[in-house]
Structures are given as structure tokens and as C-alpha cells.
Design a protein around this motif. Structure first.
Motif, PDB file in Angstrom:
ATOM      1  N   SER A   1       0.826  -1.196   0.000  1.00 54.41           N
ATOM      2  CA  SER A   1       0.000   0.000   0.000  1.00 54.41           C
ATOM      3  C   SER A   1       0.857   1.241   0.000  1.00 54.41           C
ATOM      4  CB  SER A   1      -0.917   0.009   1.216  1.00 54.41           C
ATOM      5  OG  SER A   1      -0.159  -0.038   2.387  1.00 54.41           O
TER       6      SER A   1
ATOM      7  N   ALA B   1     -13.258   4.567   3.538  1.00 55.17           N
ATOM      8  CA  ALA B   1     -12.182   4.555   2.548  1.00 55.17           C
ATOM      9  C   ALA B   1     -11.357   3.287   2.655  1.00 55.17           C
ATOM     10  CB  ALA B   1     -11.296   5.784   2.726  1.00 55.17           C
ATOM     11  N   THR B   2     -11.068   2.863   3.890  1.00 59.23           N
ATOM     12  CA  THR B   2     -10.254   1.664   4.111  1.00 59.23           C
ATOM     13  C   THR B   2     -10.940   0.425   3.570  1.00 59.23           C
ATOM     14  OG1 THR B   2      -9.166   2.582   6.062  1.00 59.23           O
ATOM     15  CG2 THR B   2      -9.251   0.196   5.899  1.00 59.23           C
TER      16      THR B   2
ATOM     17  N   LEU C   1     -11.187   0.543  -0.358  1.00 50.17           N
ATOM     18  CA  LEU C   1      -9.905   0.314  -1.012  1.00 50.17           C
ATOM     19  C   LEU C   1      -9.495  -1.152  -0.948  1.00 50.17           C
ATOM     20  CD1 LEU C   1      -7.306   1.440  -2.358  1.00 50.17           C
ATOM     21  CD2 LEU C   1      -6.389   1.747  -0.044  1.00 50.17           C
ATOM     22  N   GLU C   2      -9.736  -1.798   0.194  1.00 49.23           N
ATOM     23  CA  GLU C   2      -9.264  -3.166   0.379  1.00 49.23           C
ATOM     24  C   GLU C   2     -10.075  -4.197  -0.402  1.00 49.23           C
ATOM     25  OE1 GLU C   2      -8.918  -3.823   4.578  1.00 49.23           O
ATOM     26  OE2 GLU C   2      -7.312  -2.346   4.792  1.00 49.23           O
TER      27      GLU C   2
ATOM     28  N   SER D   1      -6.795  -3.221  -8.280  1.00 49.46           N
ATOM     29  CA  SER D   1      -5.782  -2.168  -8.249  1.00 49.46           C
ATOM     30  C   SER D   1      -6.015  -1.078  -9.297  1.00 49.46           C
ATOM     31  CB  SER D   1      -4.390  -2.782  -8.444  1.00 49.46           C
ATOM     32  OG  SER D   1      -4.325  -3.519  -9.665  1.00 49.46           O
TER      33      SER D   1
ATOM     34  N   ALA E   1      -8.360   1.782  -8.129  1.00 47.77           N
ATOM     35  CA  ALA E   1      -8.099   2.424  -6.838  1.00 47.77           C
ATOM     36  C   ALA E   1      -8.464   3.911  -6.851  1.00 47.77           C
ATOM     37  CB  ALA E   1      -6.630   2.248  -6.447  1.00 47.77           C
TER      38      ALA E   1
ATOM     39  N   THR F   1     -11.387   5.546  -4.795  1.00 42.30           N
ATOM     40  CA  THR F   1     -11.345   6.034  -3.418  1.00 42.30           C
ATOM     41  C   THR F   1     -11.296   7.566  -3.385  1.00 42.30           C
ATOM     42  OG1 THR F   1      -8.925   5.813  -3.332  1.00 42.30           O
ATOM     43  CG2 THR F   1     -10.231   3.972  -2.495  1.00 42.30           C
TER      44      THR F   1
ATOM     45  N   GLY G   1      -8.242   9.985  -0.855  1.00 43.89           N
ATOM     46  CA  GLY G   1      -7.882   8.810  -1.641  1.00 43.89           C
ATOM     47  C   GLY G   1      -6.478   8.313  -1.370  1.00 43.89           C
TER      48      GLY G   1
ATOM     49  N   GLU H   1      -4.104   4.604   0.659  1.00 36.14           N
ATOM     50  CA  GLU H   1      -3.175   3.974  -0.274  1.00 36.14           C
ATOM     51  C   GLU H   1      -1.740   3.989   0.254  1.00 36.14           C
ATOM     52  OE1 GLU H   1      -4.370   4.288  -4.775  1.00 36.14           O
ATOM     53  OE2 GLU H   1      -4.472   6.286  -3.894  1.00 36.14           O
TER      54      GLU H   1
ATOM     55  N   ARG I   1      -3.429   0.224   8.675  1.00 35.80           N
ATOM     56  CA  ARG I   1      -4.141   1.244   7.902  1.00 35.80           C
ATOM     57  C   ARG I   1      -5.175   1.981   8.746  1.00 35.80           C
ATOM     58  NH1 ARG I   1      -5.573  -1.313   2.852  1.00 35.80           N
ATOM     59  NH2 ARG I   1      -3.609  -0.462   2.055  1.00 35.80           N
TER      60      ARG I   1
ATOM     61  N   SER J   1      -2.555  -2.031  -4.047  1.00 36.98           N
ATOM     62  CA  SER J   1      -2.615  -1.589  -2.664  1.00 36.98           C
ATOM     63  C   SER J   1      -2.763  -2.787  -1.764  1.00 36.98           C
ATOM     64  CB  SER J   1      -3.792  -0.638  -2.471  1.00 36.98           C
ATOM     65  OG  SER J   1      -3.993  -0.349  -1.124  1.00 36.98           O
TER      66      SER J   1
END
Length: 505
Positions: A4, A154-155, A158-159, A163, A166, A169, A434, A438, A445, A504
Motif C-alpha cells: 500500500s 475509505a479503508t 480500497l481493500e 488495483s 483504486a 477512493t 484517496g 493507499e 491502515r 494496494s
């Protein structure tokens, strides 16, 4: 190797050795599996439902700030401290730490399912409060409920993202603007017609606007909370499950996602078992399973250490925190002084804008903020600009227009510049929301994002005290805000990692 915090080849091996080779290898496999599945309707559901958290966070920040002047008129106080602003910032500080660290310690799902319900209850109660102190107390509680929302949103988003998507976000930040817009429209409706104008004439009956605002906002948040738990069944993210050593559960999550949308991936439990245990899980076990308190303290220490395992990562973390510090002072200062400018600047001596014009302009300028993330979108993966350049451009544009705002000569210029600032400032905000998840390692995170926001909230509290004692009739605060945005542009360029185009972890 997937990270990340995207790394060039000269740094990769150092981080692998310093942090965790097994974790890096497993993250690579999981990231590849998510890329194989690709973007699905599940991700679009997350985009909307996670976006609700962003919207609620901004909605409630603005809700309390709009209510503050009218609550002060109804319940006058002998001191000048902006108690509502301080209460909101303290609540959000607590929420950021609690939900941020909780995301790493107990997972992302619980906060996702519960935070909006907590907010909605106390927002409605706040509207019925009979005193200044009791209202501030409710503001602090509902702010604590919303304070970590966009950290988790956001976490989590993103997860789950492939990719190459991304950038979404950053686009997710458009929901932040939605929250501002909804509150601005509600204020235009309620504050125009149901607000008193002076301490001498203010009564419960003629000052219901701020109460209606809270009742309506609380009801809206309740609807959003219900949608979050009925439209989708939130799963723990595969990448968080990896950090907990729960490999079989993550395979189940990926299998279910792939099966539901007729996709496939090649990741197997045998591949993960072959790599072995990750260091993070071993550290937690070493803390002693018989003492849960010590186990949690050891886990928190491990999460914190994960943010500083190499010099380059430590520098990146510090620079990221510095961005949150600078925006934590600049944005609320502008927010505190902006209503006074909308009301007074550019009008003839002895006159001000009518309540209708003031709140109409406020609502429209907030609508303009929706443009920001979409302006950032094409820049995010543009060569030589990308994430860091987007941050710098957003900050420099905001600085330029804030300097211009100090020179307004009439109401039209006042209104136009307020709209432009709202748009360009959200270029920076969208990029910051964003890039933050990342740049942070998965195992830490939530903790890292929570700390960044907590530091930001401390700065918000400082800004509230500054706004309590500063002269709101001068342009000096705007010059300060503009200079701070210039500093943000410089710090953005100093960020050592560029997430654009990378996986990420």
C-alpha cells in the motif's frame, strides 16, 4: 510484492526484511485474486453505502456549525469560546481514535454497521436540548459516532477494490460534498424562515430552525443506517483477514464474491499455507493469550510500529500527518470566517445580505463542492501529475482563490469566489482522502488513518479557539489560510511514494 506504500526496487527489499516477508507475499496473492475477480456490482454497492459515511461526516460537521450562532442567541453565555465547535472537534477526535484503532483490532465490519445508528439517535436528541451545555454534549456524542466514518469507509472500499480502480477512493470524496450540499439546502429551507435575529428577540418559538435542521438530518441518517445493513452484507475485508492469520475466512470471502458474480480467481488455501505465518500474528500471540488487556496493548503497539518500519516509510507517514495538520487548521478557519464574509463583504456600509440570500449562497456554494472530486479524477493517473500532483494542484488553486477572495468588492464577486473555492478545495480533499489509505500498510491502515484524522481534529479544536478570539471583520484569517494551502502544495510534492498505478496492500 504488493504494498500500500508503492516502492521502487531499491526500497522493496528493505521493507520486506524490516516488516514482514510472509505478509508481503500473501498480500500479493490476495491483490492478484481481487484483480482476477475485477469490478463487480458489489463494489458499486460499496461505493454508495460507504459514501454514506462520508456524507454523514460532513453533514453533521456543517449541521453543528450552522446551528452554533442560533444556539448562542437563544442561550447567551458570558464567555466567547465557540463551545459547539469545540464539542464537535473533541467528539470527532475521540471517534477517529476509537473507530480507527478499532478497525485494526476488531475489524472493519462492526463500525460499518453501527456508527450511523449511533449518530442518528443523538442527532435527533440534540435538536430537543433545552440548554447550551446539553446541546454541546449531544454534539460531542454524535460527532464521536461520525468521527471515524470516512476512515472505515475509505479503508474498506480500497481493500476490496481491484488495483486499476483504486482511483475510486478519490471519487468517493464526492459524497463529502453531498453531505455539505444536503445540509446547505436544509439550512436554506429552515434557517431562512425559522431563525431569530438578536438575543433580545430570541425565543424557543421563533428559533426552531436549528432544531428542525437536526430532526431532519437525524432522520435522514437513520434511513442511511438502515440501508447500510439491509442492502449489503458487509464482510471483513480479505486483506484485513490476512493480517489476522484468518486465511481460510478470506478464501471464503473471495469465493463467495466470485461465485455470486460469475467470476473466478486462482488463490487457494494451500498457496497461503505454504508461505507460513506472518510476523504480525506471531507478535500478537507472543503478548500472552491469557491476558487480553496486554494482548490488545501489544497489538496496538504493533500497529503503530508498522507505520515507521523504514526511514522512507516513516518520512512518508510524517509528511502525510503534516498534510492533515495543515488542512486541520486551514479548513475550519475558513469555515468559521466564511459565513461572516458571505453576510457582510461586498455590501454597502450598514447593510448585509438578507437571510434568504445568505443561505441561498451558502447552499449553492456547497453544491459547487461536488465538482471537486470530478476535477481531480482525470489528473490522478495522468503522467507527471498523478496522486501527488493532484494534491499540489488542488492546494495551489485554493491558495490562489483565497488570496483573490480577500479583494472582493461586491456581493457577486463574493458569491462567485466562494463557489470556486468550494470546488477547487475539494480537489485537494478528494486527493487526500484517496491517497491516505493507499499510503498506509494494511495491518496498520486503520490505526494510521485514525491517527491522521485525530491529529486533524486537534488542529480543528485549535482553529475553534482561534475563531473564538480572532477578529472576524478582517481579511487576515484568509491570508493565513491561503499560506497554509501553499504549504500543503509543497508537502504534497515531498511525499516519497506515488500510489498511482500500483497495487494496494
Amino acid at each position: 510484492m504488493s504494498s500500500s506504500f508503492p516502492l521502487d526496487d531499491s526500497v522493496k527489499e528493505k521493507v520486506i526484511v524490516a516488516y514482514d516477508q510472509a505478509l508481503s507475499d500473501k498480500m500479493l496473492l490476495v491483490s492478484n485474486a481481487i484483480d482476477d475477480i475485477g469490478l463487480t456490482p458489489y463494489h458499486w454497492k460499496l461505493f454508495f453505502l460507504n459514501g454514506f459515511g462520508y456524507a454523514v461526516d460532513s453533514l453533521l460537521i456543517v449541521c453543528s456549525s450552522i446551528a452554533q450562532p442560533q444556539v448562542e442567541l437563544q442561550y447567551p453565555r458570558p464567555n466567547v469560546i465557540k463551545g459547539v465547535s469545540v464539542a464537535a472537534s473533541v467528539g470527532m477526535l475521540i471517534g477517529a481514535v476509537f473507530w480507527g484503532m478499532g478497525a485494526d483490532l476488531i475489524g472493519r465490519r462492526l463500525a460499518f454497521n453501527s456508527s450511523l445508528f449511533i449518530c442518528s439517535i443523538f442527532v435527533i436528541i440534540a435538536g430537543a436540548m433545552p440548554s447550551y451545555v446539553s446541546f454541546c454534549a449531544m454534539v460531542a456524542i454524535y460527532s464521536a459516532g461520525s468521527g471515524g466514518n470516512y476512515i472505515l469507509d475509505a479503508t474498506t472500499f480500497l481493500e476490496f477494490l481491484p488495483s486499476k480502480h483504486a482511483y475510486l477512493t478519490t471519487i468517493l470524496a464526492v459524497w463529502w460534498g453531498v453531505g455539505y450540499t444536503v445540509t446547505g439546502l436544509l439550512a436554506w429551507a429552515f434557517m431562512t424562515n425559522y431563525s431569530c435575529e438578536s438575543v433580545q428577540t430570541c425565543t424557543y418559538a421563533n428559533n426552531m430552525g436549528w432544531r428542525y435542521l437536526h430532526y431532519t438530518a437525524g432522520s435522514l441518517v437513520t434511513v442511511l443506517a438502515i440501508l447500510r445493513v439491509t442492502v449489503i452484507r458487509m464482510e471483513q475485508t480479505p486483506k484485513w483477514l490476512i493480517t489476522q492469520g484468518r486465511d481460510r475466512e478470506l478464501i471464503t470471502v473471495l469465493d463467495n464474491l466470485a461465485s455470486k458474480y460469475d467470476r473466478s480467481h486462482s488463490l487457494t488455501i494451500e498457496q497461503l499455507d505454504k508461505i507460513g505465518d506472518i510476523k504480525f500474528v506471531k507478535d500478537k500471540v507472543d503478548a500472552g493469550s491469557n491476558n487480553k488487556f496486554l494482548t490488545q496493548l501489544r497489538a496496538m503497539k504493533t500497529h503503530l510500529r508498522g507505520l515507521f518500519v523504514t526511514r522512507k516509510l516513516a518520512f512518508g507517514t510524517v509528511m502525510l500527518f503534516l498534510l492533515w495538520i495543515l488542512i486541520g487548521i486551514a479548513n475550519p478557519l475558513y469555515g468559521i470566517f466564511r459565513p461572516y464574509y458571505l453576510k457582510t463583504r461586498g455590501y454597502a456600509a450598514g447593510t448585509v445580505a438578507t437571510p434568504y440570500i445568505t443561505w441561498r449562497n451558502y447552499a449553492i456554494s456547497n453544491i459547487c463542492g461536488l465538482v471537486g472530486p470530478f476535477l481531480a479524477w482525470p489528473l490522478l493517473d495522468t503522467p507527471f501529475i498523478r496522486r501527488r500532483g493532484t494534491l499540489a494542484i488542488g492546494a495551489l488553486l485554493t491558495m490562489a482563490f483565497l488570496f483573490a477572495y480577500t479583494q472582493v468588492k461586491n456581493g457577486t464577486q463574493n458569491f462567485a469566489l466562494a463557489c470556486v473555492i468550494s470546488a477547487v478545495e475539494n480537489i485537494f480533499f478528494g486527493g487526500l482522502y484517496g491517497i491516505t489509505p493507499e499510503l498506509l500498510p494494511t495491518a496498520s491502515r486503520g490505526t494510521g488513518y485514525g491517527l491522521a484524522v485525530a491529529i486533524n481534529r486537534v488542529c480543528n479544536i485549535c482553529a475553534a479557539f482561534i475563531g473564538s478570539y480572532a477578529n472576524v471583520e478582517t481579511t487576515a484569517p484568509l491570508f493565513i489560510c491561503a499560506a497554509l494551502f501553499g504549504a500543503m502544495a509543497f508537502v504534497s510534492v515531498l511525499l516519497p511514494f506515488e500510489p498511482s498505478g500500483r497495487q494496494s496492500a
